[in-house]
Design an enzyme around this catalytic site. Structure first.
Site, mmCIF file in Angstrom:
data_model
loop_
_atom_site.group_PDB
_atom_site.id
_atom_site.type_symbol
_atom_site.label_atom_id
_atom_site.label_comp_id
_atom_site.label_asym_id
_atom_site.label_seq_id
_atom_site.Cartn_x
_atom_site.Cartn_y
_atom_site.Cartn_z
ATOM 1 N N TYR A 139 1.254 -1.424 -0.296
ATOM 2 C CA TYR A 139 -0.517 0.110 0.003
ATOM 3 C C TYR A 139 0.473 0.897 0.119
ATOM 4 O O TYR A 139 0.386 2.267 -0.135
ATOM 5 C CB TYR A 139 -0.989 -0.060 1.182
ATOM 6 C CG TYR A 139 -2.502 -0.701 1.398
ATOM 7 C CD1 TYR A 139 -2.181 -1.510 -0.008
ATOM 8 C CD2 TYR A 139 -2.740 -0.868 2.392
ATOM 9 C CE1 TYR A 139 -2.886 -2.545 -0.333
ATOM 10 C CE2 TYR A 139 -3.908 -2.284 2.001
ATOM 11 C CZ TYR A 139 -4.428 -2.877 0.821
ATOM 12 O OH TYR A 139 -4.648 -3.899 1.164
ATOM 13 N N LYS A 190 4.125 -14.955 2.417
ATOM 14 C CA LYS A 190 4.011 -15.533 0.911
ATOM 15 C C LYS A 190 5.337 -16.137 0.674
ATOM 16 O O LYS A 190 5.856 -15.806 -0.184
ATOM 17 C CB LYS A 190 3.586 -15.382 -0.308
ATOM 18 C CG LYS A 190 2.309 -15.910 -1.396
ATOM 19 C CD LYS A 190 2.001 -17.322 -0.832
ATOM 20 C CE LYS A 190 1.946 -17.959 -2.515
ATOM 21 N NZ LYS A 190 0.699 -19.417 -2.974
ATOM 22 N N ASP A 222 -2.349 -18.412 1.188
ATOM 23 C CA ASP A 222 -3.765 -19.056 0.487
ATOM 24 C C ASP A 222 -4.247 -20.345 1.362
ATOM 25 O O ASP A 222 -5.275 -20.416 1.794
ATOM 26 C CB ASP A 222 -2.836 -20.003 -0.734
ATOM 27 C CG ASP A 222 -1.742 -20.564 -0.405
ATOM 28 O OD1 ASP A 222 -0.985 -20.210 0.035
ATOM 29 O OD2 ASP A 222 -1.817 -20.730 -1.610
ATOM 30 N N ASP A 246 -5.262 -6.801 5.977
ATOM 31 C CA ASP A 246 -6.336 -5.745 5.226
ATOM 32 C C ASP A 246 -7.866 -7.230 5.092
ATOM 33 O O ASP A 246 -8.560 -7.635 4.820
ATOM 34 C CB ASP A 246 -6.022 -5.284 4.433
ATOM 35 C CG ASP A 246 -7.203 -4.861 3.656
ATOM 36 O OD1 ASP A 246 -8.608 -4.575 4.087
ATOM 37 O OD2 ASP A 246 -7.408 -4.282 3.210
ATOM 38 N N ASP A 250 -10.863 -9.384 7.089
ATOM 39 C CA ASP A 250 -12.213 -8.924 6.659
ATOM 40 C C ASP A 250 -13.176 -10.312 6.200
ATOM 41 O O ASP A 250 -14.282 -10.562 6.390
ATOM 42 C CB ASP A 250 -12.522 -8.370 5.634
ATOM 43 C CG ASP A 250 -12.064 -6.942 5.249
ATOM 44 O OD1 ASP A 250 -12.514 -6.649 6.028
ATOM 45 O OD2 ASP A 250 -12.539 -6.027 4.317
#
Length: 355
Positions: A139, A190, A222, A246, A250
């Site tokens: 970001y 990852k 994942d 993020d 959620d």
């Protein structure tokens, strides 16, 4: 006296913030010594000041002990230049205040275990904490932008970048949290394809040496997304990067029965923080009285615990919320069948009655 800055924001933000203010004023009547201030952030600030994070808000935020935020954004501002979009104001205040640690607790209230996306046996008693790095990663990494390839094709590009100190400081927050809970920490990355994640894992392993009482495990993002649905109670504290946190937080929110139930805390090292529900501004229901204020009210509890050193008052709020839910007093997102929901204002009043 501690100053608390209230930033209602956009959409349903002002409605849920009004309920948080009710709770704060009830606690002020019982001895909580704070001074409330008000400011603009997000789309409302673009409309009034031409800036999603205006200078007056910046000044107040930097002088506050804690900041409460409702929600920002909405389709009204989607065509604005990126630096004028409401979300740019949110990223800016996080960066400006140095809020590198995002805490997102996921708890399933007993009264709502049947409203989860998963069966009761998978979520009953779930108590999970996601620790998300908040001021680094893709970001904020440079370079970023929109452009054209040598062949004239349009392209967009972002940079995933972390340095070891950014990883080390968020890892310490997660290890400290795990040490005060069950002593189990899962770091999500990852690293099989990303060099930034390889560094992440190496630094987390280094920090782990300072916390021998905490058992550290690693999981690829994942797989973590799958495991949150398959067996969420295997996790206690999850540590992860900005982007992965993020997404996973959620996803985890639906385990609780509604995204309208989950608060968050964004902290820096000295305890100053910004507290907000994890949901968005929901402009489609703004002004209808359908918004669930509980995540906003529970964000007040996080503020009392982490920034204002008032853990007993924080617990009072959490018990009040649990009691209201046990009594079957629910907002529109939680009711089923022919049950009549409480409005945003009515649910806020019920929490204050419990307090």
């Amino acid at each position: 006296m501690n100053k608390v800055l209230l930033l209602p924001g956009d959409g349903i933000g002002p409605e849920i913030m009004a309920q948080a203010e009710k709770v704060l004023r009830a606690l002020m009547d019982e001895g909580l010594e704070i001074e409330l201030e008000y400011g603009d952030l997000g789309g409302c600030a673009v409309d009034k000041h031409g800036d999603p994070y205006p200078e007056e808000t910046r000044r107040k935020a930097n002088n506050a002990s804690a900041v409460l935020l409702g929600a920002v954004g909405g389709p009204k501002w989607d065509t604005e230049a990126r630096h004028l979009r409401p979300e740019s104001g949110l990223l800016a205040i996080r960066k400006d205040l140095g809020l590198f640690a995002n805490l997102r607790p996921v708890n399933v209230f007993p009264a709502l275990a049947d409203r989860s996306s998963l069966k009761r046996e998978y979520v009953a008693g779930l108590d999970l904490l996601i620790v998300r790095e908040l001021t680094g990663g893709i970001y904020f990494g440079q370079p970023r932008g929109l452009g054209n390839t040598d062949d004239g094709l349009r392209e967009g590009f972002n940079t995933l970048r972390y340095n070891e100190e950014e990883v080390r400081r968020i890892a310490r927050v997660a290890f400290e949290a795990a040490a005060g809970r069950s002593g189990q920490l899962c770091s999500v990355d990852k690293m099989n394809v990303l060099e930034a994640s390889q560094l992440w894992r190496e630094v987390v392993e280094e920090v782990a040496k300072d916390y021998p009482s905490v058992t550290l495990s690693h999981m690829l993002v994942d797989n973590a997304a799958m495991q949150l649905v398959r067996a969420p109670k295997q996790f206690d504290v999850i540590l992860t990067s900005n982007l992965f946190g993020d997404i996973l937080s959620d996803q985890a929110s639906m385990l609780s029965g509604s995204i309208g139930l989950l608060p968050s805390a964004s902290l820096r090292g000295d305890g100053v923080g910004l507290f907000e529900p994890i949901h968005g501004s929901a402009p489609d229901i703004a002004g209808s009285g359908k918004a669930n204020p509980l995540a906003m009210i529970l964000s007040v509890a996080l503020m009392l615990r982490h920034s204002l050193a008032q853990p007993q008052m924080a617990e009072c709020i959490e018990v009040a919320v649990s009691n209201v839910l046990d009594a079957g007093l629910l907002s529109a997102d939680l009711v089923s069948g022919t049950q009549q929901p409480l409005s945003t204002d009515e649910l806020g009043d019920k929490i204050v009655e419990q307090l």
